[in-house]
Design a protein around this motif. Structure first.
Motif, PDB file in Angstrom:
ATOM      1  N   ALA A 204      -6.903   7.311  -3.904  1.00 41.77           N
ATOM      2  CA  ALA A 204      -7.002   6.245  -2.900  1.00 41.77           C
ATOM      3  C   ALA A 204      -6.108   6.620  -1.736  1.00 41.77           C
ATOM      4  O   ALA A 204      -4.979   7.085  -1.930  1.00 41.77           O
ATOM      5  CB  ALA A 204      -6.577   4.907  -3.487  1.00 41.77           C
TER       6      ALA A 204
ATOM      7  N   ALA B  69      -8.444  -0.795  -1.573  1.00 40.45           N
ATOM      8  CA  ALA B  69      -8.636   0.635  -1.814  1.00 40.45           C
ATOM      9  C   ALA B  69      -7.978   1.077  -3.117  1.00 40.45           C
ATOM     10  O   ALA B  69      -8.609   1.746  -3.951  1.00 40.45           O
ATOM     11  CB  ALA B  69      -8.079   1.438  -0.633  1.00 40.45           C
TER      12      ALA B  69
ATOM     13  N   VAL C 165      -4.330   4.979   1.502  1.00 39.46           N
ATOM     14  CA  VAL C 165      -3.970   3.635   1.959  1.00 39.46           C
ATOM     15  C   VAL C 165      -3.052   3.704   3.176  1.00 39.46           C
ATOM     16  O   VAL C 165      -2.286   4.670   3.333  1.00 39.46           O
ATOM     17  CB  VAL C 165      -3.281   2.846   0.821  1.00 39.46           C
ATOM     18  CG1 VAL C 165      -4.236   2.652  -0.349  1.00 39.46           C
ATOM     19  CG2 VAL C 165      -2.010   3.559   0.346  1.00 39.46           C
TER      20      VAL C 165
ATOM     21  N   SER D 133      -8.425   1.646   7.814  1.00 40.57           N
ATOM     22  CA  SER D 133      -7.390   1.618   8.841  1.00 40.57           C
ATOM     23  C   SER D 133      -7.416   2.829   9.784  1.00 40.57           C
ATOM     24  O   SER D 133      -7.713   3.951   9.371  1.00 40.57           O
ATOM     25  CB  SER D 133      -6.021   1.551   8.155  1.00 40.57           C
ATOM     26  OG  SER D 133      -4.989   1.718   9.073  1.00 40.57           O
TER      27      SER D 133
ATOM     28  N   THR E 155      -5.083   5.610   8.516  1.00 41.73           N
ATOM     29  CA  THR E 155      -5.577   6.613   7.567  1.00 41.73           C
ATOM     30  C   THR E 155      -6.584   7.559   8.212  1.00 41.73           C
ATOM     31  O   THR E 155      -6.834   8.645   7.700  1.00 41.73           O
ATOM     32  CB  THR E 155      -6.262   5.944   6.362  1.00 41.73           C
ATOM     33  OG1 THR E 155      -7.452   5.271   6.802  1.00 41.73           O
ATOM     34  CG2 THR E 155      -5.331   4.965   5.672  1.00 41.73           C
TER      35      THR E 155
ATOM     36  N   ALA F  31      -9.016   3.260   2.772  1.00 37.94           N
ATOM     37  CA  ALA F  31      -8.918   2.029   3.557  1.00 37.94           C
ATOM     38  C   ALA F  31      -9.366   2.319   4.990  1.00 37.94           C
ATOM     39  O   ALA F  31      -9.094   3.398   5.525  1.00 37.94           O
ATOM     40  CB  ALA F  31      -7.493   1.492   3.540  1.00 37.94           C
TER      41      ALA F  31
ATOM     42  N   GLY G  73      -3.689  -1.821   1.714  1.00 40.09           N
ATOM     43  CA  GLY G  73      -4.477  -0.975   0.823  1.00 40.09           C
ATOM     44  C   GLY G  73      -4.805  -1.577  -0.524  1.00 40.09           C
ATOM     45  O   GLY G  73      -5.150  -0.847  -1.463  1.00 40.09           O
TER      46      GLY G  73
ATOM     47  N   GLU H  43      -0.374   2.071   3.870  1.00 39.97           N
ATOM     48  CA  GLU H  43       1.055   1.907   3.582  1.00 39.97           C
ATOM     49  C   GLU H  43       1.782   3.247   3.444  1.00 39.97           C
ATOM     50  O   GLU H  43       2.991   3.330   3.661  1.00 39.97           O
ATOM     51  CB  GLU H  43       1.256   1.102   2.290  1.00 39.97           C
ATOM     52  CG  GLU H  43       0.946  -0.369   2.417  1.00 39.97           C
ATOM     53  CD  GLU H  43      -0.523  -0.707   2.190  1.00 39.97           C
ATOM     54  OE1 GLU H  43      -0.828  -1.900   2.019  1.00 39.97           O
ATOM     55  OE2 GLU H  43      -1.363   0.212   2.199  1.00 39.97           O
TER      56      GLU H  43
END
Length: 327
Positions: A194, A182, A196, A228, A231, A226, A179, A198
């Motif tokens: 944000a 982001a 992220v 991903s 997310t 992000a 992230g 993580e």
């Protein structure tokens, strides 16, 4: 190392990143300065297998420091993942008299380099070229700063529309497993939040945002997400908002490959140049199987195993800073 390096092979692999050309220029000219021949390998490991290898002189890298992308082109190679493919690559290295490799890329590039080096006892030095900034052992990767600035410029423009129409925008940026883009672009652009990868396994970040009343004092909001799967991406989160909170006027912008392109920033040109020089210095000092990194503005040598296996930690305290500043 039993012999002096007389000829290096140079390639870029994986996703392109602004500043790769600056690194190509630095590696080429530093090698030639030290009487080491340079063989340019086009299209990464795929080109090494296909024998797309040519001599490079200093004039080949003139007027490229300001260019985005990579003049050596890049490609992903399934064949290099096989022992037969790597054997072909090694035979082509021998045919061209290449003693060592300098590879510019990210996690996948270094994973292939580590295996190749072990199998054929080849000295390989890696330069971290990826906009995701997800390689452990370096504060910044080549291309990250440029991508960050590209995102900020785009978000600044989107905010004009968000404010005019009193909308909530989910803006998706790259960073499948990390992230950094982001979080830091959210801070630098004044975004409200944000999301992220993580944190997503620990908490429902969207639910937390709503519960914390992140729009209580604002007509419009920007949330950087992000890309991903963890997310859910901007589209997934926007759909949730439309179902769970239909009172919000939600829009999505996916920045996509615009983040990879463009002329590199001064910072990316500088670290790419420093890392390129350091790569040749490392080979001359009989180093091998390392990534060149930069920590606290100092050049460092990072074993491939550490660069690709360790997860680079995201400074989650910055999420607290973002929360405080978004009221």
């Amino acid at each position: 190392m039993q012999y002096k390096i007389k000829c290096i092979g140079l390639l870029t692999s994986g996703g392109d990143a602004p500043g790769m050309n600056a690194a190509i220029r630095a590696v080429t000219r530093t090698a030639i300065f030290n009487n080491i021949r340079v063989k340019a390998i086009y299209r990464g490991y795929k080109g090494l297998i296909a024998d797309e290898i040519v001599d490079f002189q200093t004039q080949h890298v003139s007027n490229i420091i300001q260019q985005g992308g990579t003049i050596l082109k890049t490609a992903r190679s399934q064949e290099f993942k096989t022992i037969e493919g790597r054997q072909k690559a090694y035979e082509n290295m021998q045919k061209h008299g290449i003693d060592a490799l300098v590879v510019i890329g990210g996690d996948g590039t270094f994973t292939g380099a580590r295996i190749f080096a072990q199998e054929f006892n080849i000295p390989i030095i890696g330069l971290p070229g990826t906009i995701d900034n997800d390689l452990c052992g370096t504060d910044s990767t080549i291309g990250y700063d440029t991508a960050l600035n590209t995102i900020i410029e785009a978000v600044d423009k989107i905010r004009d529309t968000a404010s005019s129409h009193e909308r909530l925008f989910f803006i998706e940026v790259m960073g499948r497993d990390a992230g950094f883009l982001a979080l830091n672009s959210a801070l630098a652009s004044g975004a409200e939040a944000a999301i992220v990868p993580e944190l997503e396994t620990k908490e429902d970040q969207l639910k937390s945002l709503i519960q914390n009343g992140f729009r209580k004092s604002k007509n419009s909001s920007i949330v950087i997400v992000a890309e991903s799967e963890i997310t859910g991406g901007a589209n997934g989160l926007a759909e949730r908002m439309r179902i769970e909170h239909p009172e919000y006027d939600v829009r999505v912008t996916i920045l996509g490959h615009i983040q990879r392109g463009g002329s590199p920033t001064a910072y990316d040109r500088i670290i790419a140049s420093r890392m390129g020089v350091a790569a040749i210095d490392a080979l001359m000092d009989e180093q091998r199987n390392i990534m060149i990194g930069i920590v606290n503005n100092e050049i460092v040598h990072v074993p491939f195993t550490k660069a690709i296996k360790d997860d680079k930690p995201l400074d989650q305290s910055l999420l607290g800073v973002l929360h405080v500043l978004s009221i």
